[in-house]
Design a protein around this motif. Structure first.
Motif, PDB file in Angstrom:
ATOM      1  N   TYR A  93      37.646  29.608  42.958  1.00 52.67           N
ATOM      2  CA  TYR A  93      38.563  28.902  42.056  1.00 52.67           C
ATOM      3  C   TYR A  93      39.445  29.884  41.282  1.00 52.67           C
ATOM      4  O   TYR A  93      40.578  29.560  40.908  1.00 52.67           O
ATOM      5  N   VAL A  94      38.936  31.095  41.056  1.00 53.96           N
ATOM      6  CA  VAL A  94      39.704  32.116  40.328  1.00 53.96           C
ATOM      7  C   VAL A  94      40.982  32.472  41.088  1.00 53.96           C
ATOM      8  O   VAL A  94      42.039  32.691  40.494  1.00 53.96           O
ATOM      9  N   ILE A  95      40.891  32.508  42.411  1.00 51.11           N
ATOM     10  CA  ILE A  95      42.050  32.851  43.243  1.00 51.11           C
ATOM     11  C   ILE A  95      42.984  31.651  43.387  1.00 51.11           C
ATOM     12  O   ILE A  95      44.208  31.801  43.474  1.00 51.11           O
ATOM     13  N   LEU A  96      42.407  30.448  43.386  1.00 48.29           N
ATOM     14  CA  LEU A  96      43.211  29.244  43.574  1.00 48.29           C
ATOM     15  C   LEU A  96      44.041  28.886  42.343  1.00 48.29           C
ATOM     16  O   LEU A  96      45.092  28.253  42.455  1.00 48.29           O
ATOM     17  N   ILE A  97      43.596  29.293  41.151  1.00 52.32           N
ATOM     18  CA  ILE A  97      44.303  28.935  39.920  1.00 52.32           C
ATOM     19  C   ILE A  97      45.750  29.421  39.915  1.00 52.32           C
ATOM     20  O   ILE A  97      46.679  28.627  39.687  1.00 52.32           O
ATOM     21  N   PRO A  98      46.020  30.728  40.159  1.00 48.92           N
ATOM     22  CA  PRO A  98      47.427  31.160  40.165  1.00 48.92           C
ATOM     23  C   PRO A  98      48.256  30.515  41.275  1.00 48.92           C
ATOM     24  O   PRO A  98      49.461  30.321  41.125  1.00 48.92           O
ATOM     25  N   SER A 128      40.460  37.328  27.718  1.00 47.87           N
ATOM     26  CA  SER A 128      40.297  36.680  29.016  1.00 47.87           C
ATOM     27  C   SER A 128      40.011  37.657  30.151  1.00 47.87           C
ATOM     28  O   SER A 128      39.216  37.368  31.045  1.00 47.87           O
ATOM     29  N   ALA A 129      40.668  38.840  30.136  1.00 48.94           N
ATOM     30  CA  ALA A 129      40.497  39.785  31.243  1.00 48.94           C
ATOM     31  C   ALA A 129      39.055  40.290  31.334  1.00 48.94           C
ATOM     32  O   ALA A 129      38.428  40.243  32.396  1.00 48.94           O
ATOM     33  N   ILE A 130      38.511  40.763  30.201  1.00 49.57           N
ATOM     34  CA  ILE A 130      37.136  41.282  30.201  1.00 49.57           C
ATOM     35  C   ILE A 130      36.148  40.141  30.369  1.00 49.57           C
ATOM     36  O   ILE A 130      35.132  40.276  31.057  1.00 49.57           O
ATOM     37  N   PHE A 183      32.825  39.562  33.189  1.00 44.85           N
ATOM     38  CA  PHE A 183      31.440  39.184  32.907  1.00 44.85           C
ATOM     39  C   PHE A 183      31.080  37.859  33.584  1.00 44.85           C
ATOM     40  O   PHE A 183      30.018  37.731  34.198  1.00 44.85           O
ATOM     41  N   LEU A 184      31.960  36.867  33.489  1.00 45.64           N
ATOM     42  CA  LEU A 184      31.672  35.550  34.051  1.00 45.64           C
ATOM     43  C   LEU A 184      31.612  35.586  35.579  1.00 45.64           C
ATOM     44  O   LEU A 184      30.915  34.777  36.200  1.00 45.64           O
ATOM     45  N   SER A 185      32.342  36.526  36.176  1.00 45.15           N
ATOM     46  CA  SER A 185      32.324  36.649  37.637  1.00 45.15           C
ATOM     47  C   SER A 185      30.950  37.050  38.166  1.00 45.15           C
ATOM     48  O   SER A 185      30.644  36.834  39.340  1.00 45.15           O
ATOM     49  N   PHE A 186      30.119  37.605  37.294  1.00 45.79           N
ATOM     50  CA  PHE A 186      28.778  37.999  37.714  1.00 45.79           C
ATOM     51  C   PHE A 186      27.879  36.789  37.963  1.00 45.79           C
ATOM     52  O   PHE A 186      26.745  36.949  38.408  1.00 45.79           O
ATOM     53  N   PHE A 221      33.670  39.048  45.651  1.00 44.36           N
ATOM     54  CA  PHE A 221      33.571  39.503  44.256  1.00 44.36           C
ATOM     55  C   PHE A 221      34.750  40.404  43.898  1.00 44.36           C
ATOM     56  O   PHE A 221      35.345  40.280  42.817  1.00 44.36           O
ATOM     57  N   SER A 222      35.126  41.294  44.806  1.00 45.80           N
ATOM     58  CA  SER A 222      36.284  42.169  44.583  1.00 45.80           C
ATOM     59  C   SER A 222      37.561  41.343  44.454  1.00 45.80           C
ATOM     60  O   SER A 222      38.433  41.647  43.624  1.00 45.80           O
ATOM     61  N   ALA A 223      37.668  40.284  45.256  1.00 44.49           N
ATOM     62  CA  ALA A 223      38.845  39.410  45.204  1.00 44.49           C
ATOM     63  C   ALA A 223      38.946  38.713  43.856  1.00 44.49           C
ATOM     64  O   ALA A 223      40.031  38.590  43.277  1.00 44.49           O
ATOM     65  N   VAL A 224      37.810  38.260  43.331  1.00 38.21           N
ATOM     66  CA  VAL A 224      37.788  37.586  42.035  1.00 38.21           C
ATOM     67  C   VAL A 224      38.225  38.534  40.922  1.00 38.21           C
ATOM     68  O   VAL A 224      39.050  38.189  40.065  1.00 38.21           O
ATOM     69  N   ILE A 225      37.688  39.757  40.931  1.00 39.19           N
ATOM     70  CA  ILE A 225      38.048  40.745  39.906  1.00 39.19           C
ATOM     71  C   ILE A 225      39.532  41.086  40.009  1.00 39.19           C
ATOM     72  O   ILE A 225      40.236  41.182  38.996  1.00 39.19           O
ATOM     73  N   LEU A 226      40.034  41.265  41.227  1.00 46.00           N
ATOM     74  CA  LEU A 226      41.444  41.607  41.421  1.00 46.00           C
ATOM     75  C   LEU A 226      42.356  40.471  40.965  1.00 46.00           C
ATOM     76  O   LEU A 226      43.374  40.700  40.299  1.00 46.00           O
TER      77      LEU A 226
END
Length: 295
Positions: free
Chosen positions: A104-109, A243-245, A249-252, A281-286
């Motif tokens: 969902y993190v990638i789909l939002i933008p 939000s960035a930091i 944490f939430l991605s964990f 996981f790398s995709a979510v952080i990026l």
């Protein structure tokens, strides 16, 4: 109180949120042996709505037609998201369910691009490619059927509706809605929809399952900790950490999900699946932090 100390406490709260959400995948997977997916949602959100409604009882004075409209739309998104996620968990592993949800993190933008013509940065497209590659590794790494199974597809659908829920909730917050009260109303909508639709999906109320102490503890965990407490900790984290930091944490959540599912449920976790999870996981952080590197 020292700002640095508050930031550390808030960060610890976000990491605790990720851990609680990660373990929730194990709780859901285990509870599906005793209670249907939609009844689980009905119980979970009823507990959260009642508890949060009592804690924030003064906020009920805000209720009007606008809040009802906003809560119905975002509540339906949240209900579909959790329904597809919970049913999906019955057909796939808890670990895969956790990692596929984070898309969902990638789909939002991408949704924001469609809605507001706000083209995302290059890093979002790179994150999407990493995520799709990671999903491919997960699909090939289970050791049973090659490809995404029914549970995997349902989980990917769930990530889309989670993204829609977040986008519209943020939109209404920008319009002046009280986020906590809107969240409370969303819980109410999910609970009502759960009770209305559960008999069609799961049949009669599972009286024997509900009386099981294991199920009672699980529903309290999902309702009070995974839903009400975690939403509160997330809101505080976004306020004091940023939000960035916070997103890091939430991605964990996905990491804890795969960790707990491997330890508690003894789910298979191959090397290929590890690389798939690492790519997602790398995709979510990026996707959450790539704006720092865009020009």
């Amino acid at each position: 109180m020292n700002k640095k100390f508050v930031s550390v406490i808030a960060s610890a709260g976000l990491l605790l949120t990720a851990a609680i959400w990660g373990f929730a995948f194990v709780i859901v997977k285990d509870s599906l042996d005793y209670i249907g997916a939609v009844y689980m949602i009905a119980f979970r959100y009823s507990i959260a709505a009642i508890a949060m409604g009592l804690v924030f009882i003064k906020k009920w004075k805000l209720l009007d037609a606008r809040y009802i409209r906003h809560a119905l739309l975002t509540g339906v998104f949240l209900f579909i998201a959790y329904t597809t996620q919970t049913i999906g968990c019955d057909f796939t592993t808890a670990g895969k369910n956790a990692f596929l949800t984070t898309n969902y993190v990638i789909l939002i933008p991408i949704l924001l691009w469609i809605m507001y013509k706000d083209r995302p940065g290059w890093y979002v497209f790179v994150a999407a490619l990493l995520s799709m590659t990671g999903i491919g590794f997960l699909a090939l790494g289970a050791g049973d059927a090659v490809g995404l199974n029914r549970g995997d597809w349902l989980t990917l659908i769930c990530s889309l509706f989670f993204a829609m829920h977040i986008v519209w909730t943020a939109r209404y917050a920008d319009q002046g809605d009280d986020t906590l009260f809107l969240t409370l109303l969303q819980f109410v909508v999910c609970a009502v929809l759960g009770w209305l639709s559960a008999p069609f999906f799961d049949g009669p109320v599972p009286v024997e399952g509900v009386q099981n102490p294991r199920v009672i503890v699980s529903m309290l965990y999902l309702g009070l900790l995974s839903t009400m407490l975690c939403f509160s900790l997330q809101n505080l984290g976004l306020k004091y950490v940023g939000s960035a930091i916070s997103s890091v944490f939430l991605s964990f959540e996905s990491v804890f999900g795969i960790l707990f599912s491997t330890i508690v449920l003894h789910e298979a976790f191959t090397t290929r699946m590890f690389f798939g999870c690492l790519l997602i996981f790398s995709a979510v952080i990026l996707a959450e932090n790539g704006n720092k590197y865009s020009v």
